[in-house]
Design a protein around this motif. Structure first.
Motif, PDB file in Angstrom:
ATOM      1  N   ASP A  33       0.838  -1.190   0.000  1.00 50.64           N
ATOM      2  CA  ASP A  33       0.000   0.000   0.000  1.00 50.64           C
ATOM      3  C   ASP A  33       0.870   1.235   0.000  1.00 50.64           C
ATOM      4  O   ASP A  33       1.971   1.233   0.570  1.00 50.64           O
ATOM      5  CB  ASP A  33      -0.899   0.033   1.242  1.00 50.64           C
ATOM      6  CG  ASP A  33      -1.970  -1.041   1.228  1.00 50.64           C
ATOM      7  OD1 ASP A  33      -2.401  -1.435   0.133  1.00 50.64           O
ATOM      8  OD2 ASP A  33      -2.372  -1.470   2.324  1.00 50.64           O
ATOM      9  N   LEU A  34       0.358   2.296  -0.593  1.00 46.67           N
ATOM     10  CA  LEU A  34       1.072   3.563  -0.616  1.00 46.67           C
ATOM     11  C   LEU A  34       1.384   4.026   0.806  1.00 46.67           C
ATOM     12  O   LEU A  34       2.481   4.511   1.080  1.00 46.67           O
ATOM     13  CB  LEU A  34       0.253   4.619  -1.360  1.00 46.67           C
ATOM     14  CG  LEU A  34       0.890   5.980  -1.519  1.00 46.67           C
ATOM     15  CD1 LEU A  34       2.223   5.888  -2.253  1.00 46.67           C
ATOM     16  CD2 LEU A  34      -0.064   6.920  -2.248  1.00 46.67           C
ATOM     17  N   ALA A  35       0.442   3.829   1.729  1.00 46.60           N
ATOM     18  CA  ALA A  35       0.665   4.226   3.125  1.00 46.60           C
ATOM     19  C   ALA A  35       1.845   3.477   3.730  1.00 46.60           C
ATOM     20  O   ALA A  35       2.637   4.049   4.484  1.00 46.60           O
ATOM     21  CB  ALA A  35      -0.594   3.990   3.953  1.00 46.60           C
ATOM     22  N   GLU A  36       1.992   2.193   3.403  1.00 42.26           N
ATOM     23  CA  GLU A  36       3.122   1.415   3.903  1.00 42.26           C
ATOM     24  C   GLU A  36       4.436   1.923   3.321  1.00 42.26           C
ATOM     25  O   GLU A  36       5.450   1.996   4.014  1.00 42.26           O
ATOM     26  CB  GLU A  36       2.957  -0.067   3.554  1.00 42.26           C
ATOM     27  CG  GLU A  36       1.824  -0.759   4.278  1.00 42.26           C
ATOM     28  CD  GLU A  36       1.627  -2.175   3.770  1.00 42.26           C
ATOM     29  OE1 GLU A  36       1.811  -3.110   4.566  1.00 42.26           O
ATOM     30  OE2 GLU A  36       1.302  -2.341   2.573  1.00 42.26           O
ATOM     31  N   ALA A  37       4.416   2.281   2.038  1.00 41.18           N
ATOM     32  CA  ALA A  37       5.619   2.820   1.403  1.00 41.18           C
ATOM     33  C   ALA A  37       6.011   4.147   2.037  1.00 41.18           C
ATOM     34  O   ALA A  37       7.181   4.388   2.331  1.00 41.18           O
ATOM     35  CB  ALA A  37       5.395   2.991  -0.096  1.00 41.18           C
ATOM     36  N   GLY A  69      -3.521   3.410  -5.287  1.00 39.98           N
ATOM     37  CA  GLY A  69      -3.045   3.472  -3.905  1.00 39.98           C
ATOM     38  C   GLY A  69      -2.081   2.358  -3.525  1.00 39.98           C
ATOM     39  O   GLY A  69      -1.858   2.105  -2.341  1.00 39.98           O
ATOM     40  N   ARG A  70      -1.533   1.677  -4.513  1.00 37.74           N
ATOM     41  CA  ARG A  70      -0.566   0.601  -4.253  1.00 37.74           C
ATOM     42  C   ARG A  70       0.679   0.823  -5.097  1.00 37.74           C
ATOM     43  O   ARG A  70       0.630   1.417  -6.162  1.00 37.74           O
ATOM     44  CB  ARG A  70      -1.166  -0.769  -4.572  1.00 37.74           C
ATOM     45  CG  ARG A  70      -2.282  -1.131  -3.612  1.00 37.74           C
ATOM     46  CD  ARG A  70      -2.712  -2.586  -3.660  1.00 37.74           C
ATOM     47  NE  ARG A  70      -1.689  -3.582  -3.472  1.00 37.74           N
ATOM     48  CZ  ARG A  70      -1.201  -3.998  -2.294  1.00 37.74           C
ATOM     49  NH1 ARG A  70      -1.612  -3.448  -1.191  1.00 37.74           N
ATOM     50  NH2 ARG A  70      -0.316  -4.960  -2.247  1.00 37.74           N
ATOM     51  N   LEU A  71       1.785   0.306  -4.597  1.00 38.10           N
ATOM     52  CA  LEU A  71       3.044   0.307  -5.343  1.00 38.10           C
ATOM     53  C   LEU A  71       3.366  -1.125  -5.710  1.00 38.10           C
ATOM     54  O   LEU A  71       3.221  -2.029  -4.897  1.00 38.10           O
ATOM     55  CB  LEU A  71       4.196   0.826  -4.478  1.00 38.10           C
ATOM     56  CG  LEU A  71       4.178   2.250  -3.987  1.00 38.10           C
ATOM     57  CD1 LEU A  71       5.464   2.528  -3.224  1.00 38.10           C
ATOM     58  CD2 LEU A  71       4.040   3.219  -5.113  1.00 38.10           C
TER      59      LEU A  71
END
Length: 131
Positions: A33-37, A69-71
């Motif tokens: 997830d973008l938030a995790e990145a 919203g994902r990488l």
């Protein structure tokens, strides 16, 4: 451009971008997830504009794809090797991820510089070896 002995990372904008791109290039997962990145990139910078520059640069260089919203990583097999790319030093440090005091600091050695210090569990979280 390695960091200082006290664990600070280079202060120039370009140095931080290169360090962030190196960190993304060494993700040990196919997607996150973008938030995790962003959580991982916060050990390089907490500046949202610089974080966006890091993500844009990694995307332009073909290291990641961003979608919904994902990488997704585009390059496999670039994992950090603990035996050769992680330096352990004794001293008084503060973890770049959680802020805890450390007597043993773990530093990641990238081509663009050194990132750290991290505690033994935080370095695994930053690299994606532990959730």
């Amino acid at each position: 451009m390695p960091g200082d002995e006290d664990g600070t990372i280079p202060t120039s904008r370009q140095s931080k971008i290169e360090l962030g791109v190196d960190l993304l290039a060494h993700l040990e997962t196919e997607a996150l997830d973008l938030a995790e990145a962003i959580d991982r990139l916060e050990c390089v910078t907490t500046n949202p504009t610089l974080t966006r520059e890091i993500l844009d640069t990694a995307d332009k260089r073909g290291i990641i794809d961003r979608e919904d919203g994902r990488l997704r990583t585009r390059r496999g097999g670039t994992f950090v090797r603990f035996e050769s790319q992680v330096t352990v030093r004794e001293g008084e440090f503060e973890c770049r991820r959680c802020g805890s005091g450390l007597s043993t600091g773990h530093f990641i050695e990238f081509e663009s510089g050194e990132l750290g210090p991290f505690g033994s569990s935080c370095i695994r979280k930053v690299l994606g070896r532990e959730e």
